[in-house]
Write an enzyme that holds these catalytic residues in place. Structure first.
Site, short mmCIF file in Angstrom:
data_model
loop_
_atom_site.label_atom_id
_atom_site.label_comp_id
_atom_site.label_asym_id
_atom_site.label_seq_id
_atom_site.Cartn_x
_atom_site.Cartn_y
_atom_site.Cartn_z
N HIS A 50 28.83 21.68 -72.84
CA HIS A 50 30.05 22.37 -73.28
C HIS A 50 30.46 21.95 -74.70
O HIS A 50 31.53 21.38 -74.90
CB HIS A 50 31.20 22.09 -72.28
CG HIS A 50 32.27 23.14 -72.34
ND1 HIS A 50 32.97 23.58 -71.24
CD2 HIS A 50 32.77 23.85 -73.39
CE1 HIS A 50 33.85 24.49 -71.60
NE2 HIS A 50 33.75 24.67 -72.90
N ARG B 249 32.33 30.60 -69.83
CA ARG B 249 32.71 29.67 -68.76
C ARG B 249 31.70 29.80 -67.62
O ARG B 249 31.23 30.91 -67.32
CB ARG B 249 34.11 29.97 -68.21
CG ARG B 249 35.27 29.57 -69.12
CD ARG B 249 35.47 28.06 -69.20
NE ARG B 249 36.65 27.71 -69.98
CZ ARG B 249 36.66 27.47 -71.30
NH1 ARG B 249 35.53 27.53 -71.98
NH2 ARG B 249 37.78 27.16 -71.93
N GLU C 239 31.94 21.01 -64.13
CA GLU C 239 31.57 20.16 -65.27
C GLU C 239 32.18 18.78 -65.12
O GLU C 239 33.32 18.69 -64.66
CB GLU C 239 32.05 20.81 -66.57
CG GLU C 239 31.37 22.15 -66.82
CD GLU C 239 31.81 22.84 -68.10
OE1 GLU C 239 32.66 22.30 -68.83
OE2 GLU C 239 31.32 23.94 -68.37
P1 NAP Z 1 38.96 36.82 -76.82
O1 NAP Z 1 39.11 37.12 -78.27
O2 NAP Z 1 40.15 36.93 -75.93
O3 NAP Z 1 37.79 37.76 -76.26
C1 NAP Z 1 37.50 37.93 -74.92
C2 NAP Z 1 37.01 39.36 -74.73
O4 NAP Z 1 36.61 39.50 -73.37
C3 NAP Z 1 38.08 40.41 -75.02
O5 NAP Z 1 37.56 41.37 -75.89
C4 NAP Z 1 38.39 40.97 -73.62
O6 NAP Z 1 38.70 42.34 -73.61
C5 NAP Z 1 37.08 40.78 -72.91
N1 NAP Z 1 37.25 40.79 -71.46
C6 NAP Z 1 38.22 40.20 -70.73
N2 NAP Z 1 38.03 40.47 -69.42
C7 NAP Z 1 36.94 41.26 -69.34
C8 NAP Z 1 36.24 41.88 -68.28
N3 NAP Z 1 36.65 41.75 -67.03
N4 NAP Z 1 35.16 42.63 -68.57
C9 NAP Z 1 34.75 42.79 -69.85
N5 NAP Z 1 35.36 42.23 -70.91
C10 NAP Z 1 36.44 41.47 -70.65
O7 NAP Z 1 38.39 35.36 -76.60
P2 NAP Z 1 37.40 34.53 -77.54
O8 NAP Z 1 38.20 33.71 -78.48
O9 NAP Z 1 36.35 35.43 -78.04
O10 NAP Z 1 36.81 33.52 -76.42
C11 NAP Z 1 36.11 34.03 -75.30
C12 NAP Z 1 35.93 32.95 -74.25
O11 NAP Z 1 34.96 32.02 -74.69
C13 NAP Z 1 37.17 32.08 -73.99
O12 NAP Z 1 38.03 32.66 -73.03
C14 NAP Z 1 36.60 30.75 -73.53
O13 NAP Z 1 36.59 30.66 -72.13
C15 NAP Z 1 35.18 30.77 -74.07
N6 NAP Z 1 34.95 29.72 -75.07
C16 NAP Z 1 34.01 28.77 -74.83
C17 NAP Z 1 33.77 27.79 -75.76
C18 NAP Z 1 32.73 26.72 -75.52
O14 NAP Z 1 32.94 25.60 -75.95
N7 NAP Z 1 31.61 27.02 -74.89
C19 NAP Z 1 34.49 27.76 -76.96
C20 NAP Z 1 35.42 28.75 -77.18
C21 NAP Z 1 35.65 29.73 -76.23
P3 NAP Z 1 40.13 42.95 -73.97
O15 NAP Z 1 40.14 43.03 -75.45
O16 NAP Z 1 40.15 44.26 -73.31
O17 NAP Z 1 41.14 41.96 -73.42
#
Ligand code: NAP
Length: 320
Positions: A286, A238, A267
């Site tokens: 995005h 993000r 955005e």
């Molecule tokens: P996820 O499985 O929830 O992974 C997020 C990771 O970030 C988790 O391992 C979490 O740790 C860690 N985290 C949270 N807060 C943190 C912090 N302050 N410092 C360090 N690490 C931290 O989510 P995901 O499915 O991989 O997706 C990740 C993000 O990508 C989404 O939230 C979304 O905003 C973004 N995204 C973007 C697109 C796009 O179109 N560009 C598409 C999909 C997703 P914990 O395990 O300790 O909670």
């Protein structure tokens, strides 16, 4: 009486039919224009369920007007567009669509990394603008990907999917996360380090955390200054996680080598934005999860979540 739902963007007939078997469905019929806020404010007062996208800000003002609302089904994995605390207070369930977009977003993350490292967009423009006069030894030279060190900030679902790709490119893999991922460390040999260490050592820094109050401006002037002059920053999470003004300064001052951005603080990003004037930034609108199959599956999952929430079954994925 059937529960009422509002869908904030045109989805397929298959979805509206499925929802229509159980609900009274209304939909904003535009494919490429978000629903205007005043219409959303009007609809939210009447409906039991909302299927929305990350383009809709579901804030306190909106949620407190929603007298019948039971479920907000967000067609995205990130849910930073929704005030979760207020939804919780109001007893509104919030659901999202994780998992199904993991591999597609990891593909795009890697595509952006490769495109930025090897200056693909710049090189294509160079050819189309008639600049290609001869082959020269250092013409459009970039950074190597194979064998480089990648530092992943946020080792969740997408982070781990990026690891699988990085392994194929013989990369050394560092990561930083809120909590240690011991299983992932064991399975893939990735190394947990503090954020500053990751920034100092990585050739590619890839941001994959959610956008929260903790991660807002996680990468700002101080963090960028720690990175190598040859390093590349990739953000497919993000926009608000990276301070864009600081990033512009770091890129312009050659403190880091390049950046690949799929997401922006605001955005759609303004074409006047300074970052867009730099040749060493690859920008995308995005499109992380934008494969045909994945977008179809996301809409299907968002519909199932909505239905399950309205009929008191467990949603596939619920945030609150
Ligand atoms: P996820 O499985 O929830 O992974 C997020 C990771 O970030 C988790 O391992 C979490 O740790 C860690 N985290 C949270 N807060 C943190 C912090 N302050 N410092 C360090 N690490 C931290 O989510 P995901 O499915 O991989 O997706 C990740 C993000 O990508 C989404 O939230 C979304 O905003 C973004 N995204 C973007 C697109 C796009 O179109 N560009 C598409 C999909 C997703 P914990 O395990 O300790 O909670």
């Amino acid at each position: 009486m059937k529960p009422k739902v509002f869908i904030t963007r045109k989805v397929s007939e298959e979805i509206t039919q499925k929802l229509g078997e159980v609900c009274e469905v209304e939909m904003w019929e535009e494919e490429d224009t978000p629903v205007p806020r005043d219409i959303l404010e009007e609809k939210i007062k009447e409906v039991d369920g909302l299927l929305c996208l990350l383009t809709e800000t579901i804030d306190k003002e909106l949620l407190t007007q929603a007298k019948h609302l039971k479920v907000v089904s967000n067609m995205a994995v990130g849910y930073d567009n929704i005030d979760i605390e207020v939804a919780n207070q109001q007893g509104v369930m919030v659901t999202n669509t994780p998992g199904i977009l993991t591999e597609t977003t990891a593909d795009l993350t890697f595509a952006l990394l490769m495109a930025t490292a090897r200056r693909i967009v710049e090189a294509s423009d160079y050819l189309h603008q008639g600049e290609w006069k001869t082959w020269s030894p250092m013409q459009l030279t970039g950074q190597d990907v194979f064998g480089a060190t990648i530092g992943i900030v946020g080792m969740g679902r997408i982070g781990e999917a990026v690891v699988k790709r990085a392994k194929g490119f013989g990369m050394d893999i560092l990561y930083h996360n809120r909590s240690r991922k011991l299983e992932t460390e064991k399975q893939y040999g990735v190394i947990y380090v503090e954020l500053d260490h990751l920034l100092r050592e990585s050739d590619f820094v890839v941001i994959l955390t959610p956008y929260t109050s903790e991660t807002k401006n996680l990468i700002a002037q101080r963090e960028l200054a720690l990175m190598k002059e040859t390093a590349i920053l990739i953000n497919t999470a993000r926009g608000g996680i990276v301070d864009e003004k600081a990033l512009y300064q770091a890129l312009k001052g050659n403190e880091i080598w390049a950046a690949g951005l799929d997401v922006f603080e605001k955005e759609p990003v303004s074409l006047q934005k300074q970052l867009l004037t730099l040749p060493n930034v690859v920008t995308l609108p995005h499109i992380g999860s934008a494969s045909i199959n994945t977008r179809i599956r996301m809409a299907q999952m968002a519909a199932v979540n909505l239905l399950n929430g309205l009929t008191n079954k467990s949603p596939v994925y619920s945030v609150v």
